[in-house]
Design a protein around this motif. Structure first.
Motif, PDB file in Angstrom:
ATOM      1  N   MET A 196       0.856  -1.185   0.000  1.00 14.66           N
ATOM      2  CA  MET A 196       0.000   0.000   0.000  1.00 14.66           C
ATOM      3  C   MET A 196       0.896   1.242   0.000  1.00 14.66           C
ATOM      4  SD  MET A 196      -2.814   1.269   2.819  1.00 14.66           S
ATOM      5  CE  MET A 196      -3.881  -0.125   2.606  1.00 14.66           C
ATOM      6  N   CYS A 197       0.620   2.201  -0.895  1.00 16.78           N
ATOM      7  CA  CYS A 197       1.440   3.409  -0.945  1.00 16.78           C
ATOM      8  C   CYS A 197       1.117   4.307   0.239  1.00 16.78           C
ATOM      9  CB  CYS A 197       1.247   4.133  -2.267  1.00 16.78           C
ATOM     10  SG  CYS A 197      -0.167   5.223  -2.336  1.00 16.78           S
ATOM     11  N   THR A 198       2.031   5.223   0.528  1.00 21.61           N
ATOM     12  CA  THR A 198       1.877   6.058   1.726  1.00 21.61           C
ATOM     13  C   THR A 198       0.655   6.969   1.644  1.00 21.61           C
ATOM     14  OG1 THR A 198       3.430   7.657   0.765  1.00 21.61           O
ATOM     15  CG2 THR A 198       4.326   6.023   2.300  1.00 21.61           C
ATOM     16  N   GLY A 199       0.329   7.449   0.431  1.00 19.00           N
ATOM     17  CA  GLY A 199      -0.850   8.306   0.270  1.00 19.00           C
ATOM     18  C   GLY A 199      -2.141   7.547   0.543  1.00 19.00           C
ATOM     19  N   ALA A 200      -2.240   6.334   0.003  1.00 21.37           N
ATOM     20  CA  ALA A 200      -3.430   5.504   0.234  1.00 21.37           C
ATOM     21  C   ALA A 200      -3.540   5.126   1.704  1.00 21.37           C
ATOM     22  CB  ALA A 200      -3.371   4.256  -0.634  1.00 21.37           C
ATOM     23  N   CYS A 201      -2.397   4.876   2.325  1.00 20.59           N
ATOM     24  CA  CYS A 201      -2.389   4.553   3.755  1.00 20.59           C
ATOM     25  C   CYS A 201      -2.891   5.733   4.575  1.00 20.59           C
ATOM     26  CB  CYS A 201      -0.973   4.161   4.182  1.00 20.59           C
ATOM     27  SG  CYS A 201      -0.863   3.617   5.899  1.00 20.59           S
ATOM     28  N   SER A 202      -2.509   6.947   4.170  1.00 23.10           N
ATOM     29  CA  SER A 202      -2.973   8.150   4.866  1.00 23.10           C
ATOM     30  C   SER A 202      -4.487   8.274   4.797  1.00 23.10           C
ATOM     31  CB  SER A 202      -2.330   9.402   4.256  1.00 23.10           C
ATOM     32  OG  SER A 202      -0.953   9.430   4.511  1.00 23.10           O
ATOM     33  N   ARG A 203      -5.046   7.997   3.607  1.00 22.63           N
ATOM     34  CA  ARG A 203      -6.497   8.061   3.448  1.00 22.63           C
ATOM     35  C   ARG A 203      -7.167   7.008   4.317  1.00 22.63           C
ATOM     36  NH1 ARG A 203      -6.895   6.688  -1.552  1.00 22.63           N
ATOM     37  NH2 ARG A 203      -6.318   8.727  -2.354  1.00 22.63           N
ATOM     38  N   PHE A 204      -6.578   5.824   4.344  1.00 21.67           N
ATOM     39  CA  PHE A 204      -7.108   4.720   5.146  1.00 21.67           C
ATOM     40  C   PHE A 204      -7.098   5.072   6.639  1.00 21.67           C
ATOM     41  CE2 PHE A 204      -6.354   0.785   7.568  1.00 21.67           C
ATOM     42  CZ  PHE A 204      -7.473   0.055   7.196  1.00 21.67           C
ATOM     43  N   ILE A 205      -6.118   5.853   7.069  1.00 17.10           N
ATOM     44  CA  ILE A 205      -6.012   6.263   8.472  1.00 17.10           C
ATOM     45  C   ILE A 205      -6.937   7.432   8.782  1.00 17.10           C
ATOM     46  CG2 ILE A 205      -4.433   7.354  10.148  1.00 17.10           C
ATOM     47  CD1 ILE A 205      -2.198   5.607   8.886  1.00 17.10           C
ATOM     48  N   ALA A 206      -7.026   8.393   7.871  1.00 14.99           N
ATOM     49  CA  ALA A 206      -7.775   9.632   8.134  1.00 14.99           C
ATOM     50  C   ALA A 206      -9.271   9.401   8.303  1.00 14.99           C
ATOM     51  CB  ALA A 206      -7.526  10.636   7.013  1.00 14.99           C
ATOM     52  N   ILE A 207      -9.853   8.562   7.463  1.00 16.14           N
ATOM     53  CA  ILE A 207     -11.311   8.375   7.502  1.00 16.14           C
ATOM     54  C   ILE A 207     -11.782   7.819   8.851  1.00 16.14           C
ATOM     55  CG2 ILE A 207     -13.244   7.123   6.451  1.00 16.14           C
ATOM     56  CD1 ILE A 207     -11.755   7.542   3.741  1.00 16.14           C
ATOM     57  N   PRO A 208     -11.145   6.765   9.397  1.00 14.71           N
ATOM     58  CA  PRO A 208     -11.555   6.329  10.740  1.00 14.71           C
ATOM     59  C   PRO A 208     -11.317   7.401  11.813  1.00 14.71           C
ATOM     60  CG  PRO A 208     -10.243   4.626   9.677  1.00 14.71           C
ATOM     61  CD  PRO A 208     -10.177   5.832   8.812  1.00 14.71           C
ATOM     62  N   LEU A 209     -10.269   8.212  11.638  1.00 18.23           N
ATOM     63  CA  LEU A 209     -10.006   9.274  12.612  1.00 18.23           C
ATOM     64  C   LEU A 209     -11.140  10.295  12.644  1.00 18.23           C
ATOM     65  CD1 LEU A 209      -6.165  10.011  12.299  1.00 18.23           C
ATOM     66  CD2 LEU A 209      -7.360   8.897  14.197  1.00 18.23           C
ATOM     67  N   TYR A 210     -11.704  10.614  11.470  1.00 16.13           N
ATOM     68  CA  TYR A 210     -12.861  11.517  11.425  1.00 16.13           C
ATOM     69  C   TYR A 210     -14.014  10.952  12.252  1.00 16.13           C
ATOM     70  CZ  TYR A 210     -10.900  14.048   7.358  1.00 16.13           C
ATOM     71  OH  TYR A 210     -10.124  14.800   6.521  1.00 16.13           O
ATOM     72  N   ILE A 211     -14.287   9.674  12.022  1.00 20.04           N
ATOM     73  CA  ILE A 211     -15.416   9.022  12.711  1.00 20.04           C
ATOM     74  C   ILE A 211     -15.164   8.968  14.214  1.00 20.04           C
ATOM     75  CG2 ILE A 211     -16.698   6.852  12.945  1.00 20.04           C
ATOM     76  CD1 ILE A 211     -15.982   6.377   9.917  1.00 20.04           C
ATOM     77  N   LEU A 212     -13.958   8.581  14.612  1.00 19.13           N
ATOM     78  CA  LEU A 212     -13.630   8.465  16.037  1.00 19.13           C
ATOM     79  C   LEU A 212     -13.652   9.820  16.729  1.00 19.13           C
ATOM     80  CD1 LEU A 212     -10.745   5.877  15.680  1.00 19.13           C
ATOM     81  CD2 LEU A 212     -12.948   5.466  16.796  1.00 19.13           C
ATOM     82  N   ALA A 213     -13.188  10.863  16.036  1.00 18.62           N
ATOM     83  CA  ALA A 213     -13.228  12.213  16.609  1.00 18.62           C
ATOM     84  C   ALA A 213     -14.674  12.643  16.833  1.00 18.62           C
ATOM     85  CB  ALA A 213     -12.507  13.204  15.701  1.00 18.62           C
ATOM     86  N   LEU A 214     -15.544  12.349  15.868  1.00 18.04           N
ATOM     87  CA  LEU A 214     -16.963  12.690  15.996  1.00 18.04           C
ATOM     88  C   LEU A 214     -17.605  11.926  17.148  1.00 18.04           C
ATOM     89  CD1 LEU A 214     -19.388  14.236  14.818  1.00 18.04           C
ATOM     90  CD2 LEU A 214     -19.797  12.269  13.328  1.00 18.04           C
TER      91      LEU A 214
END
Length: 199
Positions: free
Chosen positions: A1-19
Motif C-alpha cells: 500500500m502506498c503512503t498516500g493511500a495509507c494516509s487516506r485509510f487512516i484519516a477516515i476512521p479518525l474523522y469518525i472516532l473524533a466525531l
C-alpha cells in the motif's frame, strides 16, 4: 500500500472516532438526558462528574485528533500535500493526535476509576447526599453491580457513565494506534516519497 493511500485509510476512521468522542463528551453533560444536572445543587454541591468537565473527548479525542486527520487526509490528495514535505508535516500532526488521544484516554480512565457523582446512600450513610461514592474504590465498583444501587439520582447514572467513558476509552485507544501508524507512514513518505506522480 502506498503512503498516500495509507494516509487516506487512516484519516477516515479518525474523522469518525473524533466525531464519536465529541458526541460522547457532550452527552456526558446530561445524565439521564436532563439538563438540570449540569447546574449545581441548592447547597452548592456539583452534580456533574468532574472528569466530564475535563472535556477529554471534546478537546483530546475530538479537536486534537480532527485537525491532524484533516492534514493526514490531505497527504493523499495528489495536488495538495502528497509530497515529502506534506508527509514530514503529517508526522508532527500525527504526534499532536497522539497527545490528544492520550489525554482523552487518561480522562476516560479516571472517569471510570472514580465513578459518577450522584445522590447516593447505603447502609453506612443512610442519609442521601450528593457525592462520588466510588471515588476511593479504585474501580472495584465496576465488578459489583449491587454497589450501583447506591446511586438514586440521576437514574442509571453508573451505566450511563460506564457506557460513555468506555466508548471514549476505546475510541482513544484506536486513535492512538492510528496516529502512531501515521507517524511511521509519514516517515516512510518523507524518506521514500509518496505515490503521487510529482514529488
Amino acid at each position: 500500500m502506498c503512503t498516500g493511500a495509507c494516509s487516506r485509510f487512516i484519516a477516515i476512521p479518525l474523522y469518525i472516532l473524533a466525531l464519536v468522542s465529541v458526541i460522547c463528551n457532550i452527552i456526558l453533560f446530561f445524565p439521564d438526558f436532563k439538563t438540570k444536572y449540569a447546574d449545581t445543587a441548592s447547597d452548592g454541591v456539583d452534580m456533574l462528574t468532574p472528569e466530564v468537565k475535563y472535556m477529554g473527548g471534546l478537546i483530546g479525542g475530538g479537536i486534537m485528533v480532527l485537525i491532524p486527520a484533516i492534514h493526514i487526509h490531505l497527504t493523499s490528495a495528489n495536488k495538495c500535500c502528497a509530497n515529502r514535505c506534506g508527509m514530514f508535516l503529517s508526522i508532527g500532526f500525527a504526534a499532536a493526535g497522539v497527545l490528544g488521544a492520550v489525554y482523552s484516554l487518561s480522562v476516560a480512565s479516571l472517569g471510570l476509576a472514580n465513578g459518577p457523582v450522584c445522590l447516593w446512600k447505603n447502609e453506612i450513610n443512610p442519609i442521601p447526599q450528593w457525592g462520588a461514592p466510588f471515588a476511593n474504590s479504585s474501580g472495584s465498583y465496576l465488578d459489583d453491580k449491587e454497589m450501583w444501587k447506591w446511586c438514586e439520582e440521576p437514574v442509571n447514572v453508573v451505566q450511563f457513565n460506564l457506557g460513555l467513558f468506555s466508548t471514549l476509552l476505546v475510541a482513544a485507544c484506536v486513535e492512538l494506534v492510528l496516529c502512531a501508524i501515521q507517524m511511521v507512514n509519514g516517515l516512510f513518505g518523507c524518506i521514500c516519497g509518496t505515490c503521487a506522480k510529482a514529488e
